[in-house]
Design a protein around this motif. Structure first.
Motif, short mmCIF file in Angstrom:
data_model
loop_
_atom_site.label_atom_id
_atom_site.label_comp_id
_atom_site.label_asym_id
_atom_site.label_seq_id
_atom_site.Cartn_x
_atom_site.Cartn_y
_atom_site.Cartn_z
N ILE A 162 38.63 -20.94 12.03
CA ILE A 162 39.53 -19.87 12.45
C ILE A 162 39.89 -19.06 11.21
N ASN A 166 42.47 -11.06 7.45
CA ASN A 166 41.80 -9.90 8.02
C ASN A 166 40.67 -9.51 7.08
N GLU A 182 39.16 -14.68 26.19
CA GLU A 182 39.93 -13.95 27.20
C GLU A 182 41.19 -14.77 27.49
N LYS A 204 36.26 -13.88 20.57
CA LYS A 204 37.63 -13.56 21.00
C LYS A 204 37.82 -14.01 22.45
N VAL A 257 37.38 -8.56 11.44
CA VAL A 257 37.98 -9.65 12.21
C VAL A 257 39.42 -9.77 11.77
N GLN A 258 40.24 -10.35 12.63
CA GLN A 258 41.65 -10.49 12.34
C GLN A 258 42.00 -11.95 12.07
N THR A 267 42.18 -20.16 21.85
CA THR A 267 41.32 -20.17 20.66
C THR A 267 41.12 -21.56 20.08
N ASP A 299 41.16 -15.13 14.41
CA ASP A 299 39.93 -15.02 15.20
C ASP A 299 39.05 -16.25 14.98
N ALA A 339 34.98 -15.10 27.03
CA ALA A 339 35.25 -14.62 25.68
C ALA A 339 34.38 -13.42 25.37
N LYS A 340 34.79 -12.66 24.38
CA LYS A 340 34.00 -11.53 23.89
C LYS A 340 33.40 -11.90 22.52
N CYS A 365 31.90 -13.48 15.71
CA CYS A 365 33.33 -13.51 16.01
C CYS A 365 33.50 -13.72 17.51
#
Length: 405
Positions: free
Chosen positions: A98, A102, A115, A113, A79-80, A121, A83, A29-30, A111
């Motif tokens: 979660i 946005n 992979e 994200k 963040v979206q 998620t 996320d 994940a990032k 946050c």
């Protein structure tokens, strides 16, 4: 849908199914955190970009909005919706949610994200929820302090095949839905019960059989008296503390340690079914009735009182705990010359209360109790659902039980 397995392998986090793998979070994940624009720059605030704080990661109802200029000239990050958000700082450190919108996040939120080739998620969200107690115990002393992105990045994550992760998340979402629905019912019942208690315990709404029967308000001092009996002989009775939500509870049980004086001769004696309130904190609703012992002790800073015959104690107690009367305590304390003295009996006893006939008191108390029992049943249901989900998570997220996918 669920099936047991027998083949495991050893990993840094213990035994997991043979077809699972273990990776550090940073390998699947990032991560990034945000920041806070300079608060003195008024032009940075009041725009249309929601600014999410750590205490707002659940509902995303934000108290602040940023302008585009504020976002562009600060370390706040966007963040979206969808996320994964993790609270690093604040009272809810270790909480995960979660995002529903946005928006921009500050430095207290991480946050995450995933992979897409490694993890999903909702699966990671449940993993972090399950790991919360371990993380808090290891990194937060007594629940206080801050977490860091490095702590989360270096967590080992058990990773089933993606289809299984999705199926696990789907199974657990069934419990999430039930928990959400039950929580919504509880909020509705709490609102209903509060309105019911206010209307019936203050005479705003009368039972049909008592409509038209006139009832005049009386002052508390007309039907009750203060009791100030000291423990001069230093008897070893249970010491009670007065709490906002649970009334009078044994001090050792409530605090988990002894906080009261070794010398109990100045403490007040309270007998079964007598009332007490925290003289300096009654505006918080700190009041109770002694029910668990025949005789107990309370701090000399508390006020003890009792009612005459002809009153339903349960009715009176519920009435004195309504928001209407709590606001009355606040008003009288604020108007006191000696505010440090709290709300003493001389002022408390002047409060007017609605006191219908004993028969009507009994019926009102019964109605309010019935409503409260319904609320308690849903609260118990919610606790059961949360316990069930936690047990299921421990089985599914460790591979002790597999889902068919």
């Amino acid at each position: 849908m669920l099936e047991s397995i027998t083949k495991y392998k050893d990993t840094p986090i213990g035994k997991i199914p043979m077809d699972w793998e273990v990776r550090k979070f940073k390998e699947c994940a990032k991560f990034y955190s945000g920041g806070t624009p300079i608060t003195s720059k008024k032009e940075y605030y009041g725009g249309n970009v929601p600014f999410i704080k750590s205490g707002e990661i659940y509902n995303n109802i934000t108290g602040q909005f940023l302008t585009k200029e504020g976002l562009d000239n600060s370390s706040a990050k966007m963040v979206q919706k969808g996320d994964l958000l993790y609270a690093l700082y604040g009272a809810n450190s270790g909480e995960v949610a979660i995002s529903k919108i946005n928006g921009a996040i500050n430095q207290a939120i991480l946050c995450i994200k995933p992979e897409a080739e490694f993890c999903e998620t909702n699966y990671l969200s449940n993993f972090l929820i399950l790991e919360k107690s371990n993380i808090v115990q290891k990194y937060l002393q007594g629940g206080q302090g801050n977490l860091s992105a490095d702590i989360i990045k270096n967590l080992f994550v058990p990773l089933p095949p993606l289809p299984e992760q999705q199926k696990i998340a789907e199974v657990l979402s069934t419990w999430d839905k039930a928990i959400k629905e039950t929580s919504s019912i509880i909020k509705s019942l709490e609102k209903r019960n509060k309105a019911l208690a206010f209307s019936m315990l203050t005479g705003k709404k009368r039972l049909k059989e008592f409509q038209g029967v006139k009832t005049k308000p009386v002052q508390i001092k007309d039907i009750a008296q203060e009791i100030s009996l000291k423990n001069k002989s230093d008897e070893d009775y249970v010491v009670f503390s007065c709490t906002k939500y649970n009334g009078l509870v044994p001090s050792l049980e409530y605090f988990g340690k002894k906080i009261y004086s070794e010398n109990l001769t100045t403490y007040k004696i309270i007998k079964k079914n007598q009332f007490a309130y925290a003289t300096n904190h009654i505006e918080e609703g700190s009041m109770g009735i002694l029910e668990r012992e025949n005789i107990g002790l309370i701090s000399p800073m508390y006020t003890v009182f009792d009612f005459n015959l002809g009153v339903n104690r349960d009715y009176i107690f519920k009435m004195l705990k309504t928001d209407f009367y709590i606001n009355e305590y606040k008003r009288r304390m604020e108007g006191s010359i000696d505010r440090r003295g709290g709300l003493r009996w001389s002022e408390f006893s002047k409060i007017n209360i609605y006191l219908p006939s004993l028969e009507e008191q009994n019926k009102i108390a019964e109605i309010v109790n019935t409503a409260n029992k319904e609320l308690q049943q849903y609260q118990q249901k919610l606790n059961n659902l949360k316990t069930q989900k936690k047990g299921l998570m421990q089985q599914l997220l460790t591979g002790k039980v597999r889902v068919k996918f």
